[in-house]
Design a protein around this motif. Structure first.
Motif, PDB file in Angstrom:
ATOM      1  N   MET A 144       9.473  -8.846  -7.961  1.00 15.78           N
ATOM      2  CA  MET A 144       8.902  -7.744  -7.176  1.00 15.78           C
ATOM      3  C   MET A 144       7.586  -7.231  -7.750  1.00 15.78           C
ATOM      4  N   ASP A 145       7.556  -6.915  -9.038  1.00 20.49           N
ATOM      5  CA  ASP A 145       6.325  -6.365  -9.627  1.00 20.49           C
ATOM      6  C   ASP A 145       5.166  -7.346  -9.492  1.00 20.49           C
ATOM      7  N   GLN A 146       5.436  -8.618  -9.754  1.00 18.87           N
ATOM      8  CA  GLN A 146       4.401  -9.644  -9.673  1.00 18.87           C
ATOM      9  C   GLN A 146       3.864  -9.767  -8.243  1.00 18.87           C
ATOM     10  N   LEU A 147       4.764  -9.774  -7.268  1.00 21.56           N
ATOM     11  CA  LEU A 147       4.359  -9.901  -5.869  1.00 21.56           C
ATOM     12  C   LEU A 147       3.559  -8.675  -5.416  1.00 21.56           C
ATOM     13  N   ILE A 148       3.992  -7.492  -5.826  1.00 21.42           N
ATOM     14  CA  ILE A 148       3.269  -6.269  -5.466  1.00 21.42           C
ATOM     15  C   ILE A 148       1.879  -6.279  -6.089  1.00 21.42           C
ATOM     16  N   ALA A 149       1.783  -6.633  -7.352  1.00 19.58           N
ATOM     17  CA  ALA A 149       0.481  -6.687  -8.033  1.00 19.58           C
ATOM     18  C   ALA A 149      -0.437  -7.686  -7.332  1.00 19.58           C
ATOM     19  N   GLN A 150       0.112  -8.823  -6.944  1.00 15.87           N
ATOM     20  CA  GLN A 150      -0.660  -9.858  -6.245  1.00 15.87           C
ATOM     21  C   GLN A 150      -1.159  -9.331  -4.893  1.00 15.87           C
ATOM     22  N   ARG A 151      -0.264  -8.736  -4.127  1.00 15.86           N
ATOM     23  CA  ARG A 151      -0.647  -8.230  -2.808  1.00 15.86           C
ATOM     24  C   ARG A 151      -1.650  -7.088  -2.894  1.00 15.86           C
ATOM     25  N   GLU A 152      -1.496  -6.224  -3.902  1.00 14.91           N
ATOM     26  CA  GLU A 152      -2.391  -5.075  -4.059  1.00 14.91           C
ATOM     27  C   GLU A 152      -3.688  -5.460  -4.783  1.00 14.91           C
ATOM     28  N   ASN A 153      -3.695  -6.663  -5.363  1.00 17.96           N
ATOM     29  CA  ASN A 153      -4.831  -7.137  -6.142  1.00 17.96           C
ATOM     30  C   ASN A 153      -5.142  -6.193  -7.311  1.00 17.96           C
ATOM     31  N   LEU A 154      -4.085  -5.618  -7.882  1.00 17.08           N
ATOM     32  CA  LEU A 154      -4.186  -4.708  -9.024  1.00 17.08           C
ATOM     33  C   LEU A 154      -2.973  -4.908  -9.924  1.00 17.08           C
ATOM     34  N   SER A 155      -3.143  -4.680 -11.217  1.00 20.36           N
ATOM     35  CA  SER A 155      -1.992  -4.714 -12.120  1.00 20.36           C
ATOM     36  C   SER A 155      -1.118  -3.494 -11.839  1.00 20.36           C
ATOM     37  N   ILE A 156       0.143  -3.555 -12.271  1.00 19.91           N
ATOM     38  CA  ILE A 156       1.045  -2.417 -12.067  1.00 19.91           C
ATOM     39  C   ILE A 156       0.476  -1.150 -12.729  1.00 19.91           C
ATOM     40  N   PRO A 157       0.012  -1.226 -13.993  1.00 17.82           N
ATOM     41  CA  PRO A 157      -0.572  -0.010 -14.596  1.00 17.82           C
ATOM     42  C   PRO A 157      -1.744   0.547 -13.770  1.00 17.82           C
ATOM     43  N   ILE A 183      -2.173   0.195 -10.472  1.00 13.57           N
ATOM     44  CA  ILE A 183      -1.636   0.797  -9.239  1.00 13.57           C
ATOM     45  C   ILE A 183      -1.168   2.215  -9.550  1.00 13.57           C
ATOM     46  N   PHE A 184      -0.427   2.381 -10.654  1.00 12.73           N
ATOM     47  CA  PHE A 184       0.037   3.713 -11.063  1.00 12.73           C
ATOM     48  C   PHE A 184      -1.152   4.642 -11.265  1.00 12.73           C
ATOM     49  N   GLU A 185      -2.169   4.134 -11.960  1.00  9.04           N
ATOM     50  CA  GLU A 185      -3.342   4.946 -12.301  1.00  9.04           C
ATOM     51  C   GLU A 185      -4.170   5.321 -11.066  1.00  9.04           C
ATOM     52  N   GLU A 186      -4.430   4.346 -10.206  1.00 14.82           N
ATOM     53  CA  GLU A 186      -5.342   4.557  -9.076  1.00 14.82           C
ATOM     54  C   GLU A 186      -4.666   5.102  -7.819  1.00 14.82           C
ATOM     55  N   LYS A 187      -3.409   4.703  -7.587  1.00 14.90           N
ATOM     56  CA  LYS A 187      -2.752   5.082  -6.335  1.00 14.90           C
ATOM     57  C   LYS A 187      -1.534   5.973  -6.541  1.00 14.90           C
ATOM     58  N   TYR A 216       3.114   6.024  -4.416  1.00 14.84           N
ATOM     59  CA  TYR A 216       2.603   4.917  -3.605  1.00 14.84           C
ATOM     60  C   TYR A 216       3.318   3.619  -3.992  1.00 14.84           C
ATOM     61  N   PHE A 217       3.373   3.366  -5.307  1.00 16.91           N
ATOM     62  CA  PHE A 217       4.008   2.151  -5.798  1.00 16.91           C
ATOM     63  C   PHE A 217       5.471   2.084  -5.368  1.00 16.91           C
ATOM     64  N   ARG A 218       6.188   3.188  -5.474  1.00 13.10           N
ATOM     65  CA  ARG A 218       7.612   3.215  -5.100  1.00 13.10           C
ATOM     66  C   ARG A 218       7.793   2.953  -3.603  1.00 13.10           C
ATOM     67  N   ASN A 219       6.858   3.436  -2.777  1.00 18.22           N
ATOM     68  CA  ASN A 219       6.921   3.168  -1.336  1.00 18.22           C
ATOM     69  C   ASN A 219       6.709   1.682  -1.045  1.00 18.22           C
ATOM     70  N   VAL A 220       5.805   1.058  -1.778  1.00 17.96           N
ATOM     71  CA  VAL A 220       5.554  -0.372  -1.599  1.00 17.96           C
ATOM     72  C   VAL A 220       6.802  -1.172  -1.997  1.00 17.96           C
ATOM     73  N   GLU A 221       7.487  -0.749  -3.067  1.00 12.88           N
ATOM     74  CA  GLU A 221       8.742  -1.411  -3.465  1.00 12.88           C
ATOM     75  C   GLU A 221       9.763  -1.359  -2.331  1.00 12.88           C
ATOM     76  N   THR A 222       9.921  -0.195  -1.730  1.00 10.81           N
ATOM     77  CA  THR A 222      10.895  -0.026  -0.648  1.00 10.81           C
ATOM     78  C   THR A 222      10.539  -0.920   0.539  1.00 10.81           C
ATOM     79  N   GLU A 223       9.257  -0.962   0.903  1.00 12.92           N
ATOM     80  CA  GLU A 223       8.819  -1.820   2.013  1.00 12.92           C
ATOM     81  C   GLU A 223       9.133  -3.285   1.729  1.00 12.92           C
TER      82      GLU A 223
END
Length: 177
Positions: free
Chosen positions: A42-55, A57-61, A65-72
């Protein structure tokens, strides 16, 4: 070992949950060897789709936001083939996520002692929630905050301390069949 895709095929999705460093990614690979099923990190796929690392995504969005993307993403997985899903550590903290996982699979909680986790994540800087908490006490505290929801979400619990990924994978498959 039986040939993948034969009698070892998955009967449902397997959602691996647990605190960071409990072995979700490693066990997912061992399960793939046993079953031939696809893995979704999940984390890898989200990072790939968002074109951002998990840290990032947390920092910028933000975490929300990240938790909503996980649910989707969990909702999206409902229509897929039988898959092994390595979930991010925060996934089971949301009741909606737990409901989504249980719709199409078994939720397997991997556990480990705080000392084991520290050893496994010591050199990893991609863990935003561990900032300033990379100690046995810091990890224990975070684990305790999540323990109740993790255990409530789990269909199966497997301790990973001192076991090979292959042993854990076989234990999971025997338990869910």
């Amino acid at each position: 070992m039986q040939q993948a895709g034969k009698s070892n095929a998955l009967l449902c999705n397997i959602f691996l949950i647990g605190f960071m460093g409990t072995g979700k990614s490693t066990v997912a690979k061992a399960l793939k060897k046993e079953t031939g099923a696809e893995i979704i990190e999940m984390d890898q796929l989200i990072a790939q789709r968002e074109n951002l690392s998990i840290p990032k995504i947390f920092e910028e969005k933000g975490e929300a936001y990240f938790r909503n993307v996980e649910t989707e993403l969990l909702m999206e997985l409902q229509s897929g083939e039988k898959t092994i899903v390595s979930c991010g550590g925060g996934v089971p903290m949301r009741e909606k996520n737990v409901l989504e996982m249980k719709k199409s699979g078994k939720v397997v909680l991997l556990t480990a002692l705080p000392e084991t986790i520290l050893e496994r994540v010591r050199d990893n800087e991609d863990r935003p929630l561990l900032q300033n908490r990379k100690s046995v006490e810091g990890i224990r505290e975070l684990m305790e905050q999540r323990r109740e929801k993790y255990e409530a979400a789990a269909d199966v619990m497997v301790a990973t301390d001192g076991k090979s990924a292959e042993t854990i994978a076989r234990e999971i498959l025997q338990t869910i069949r």
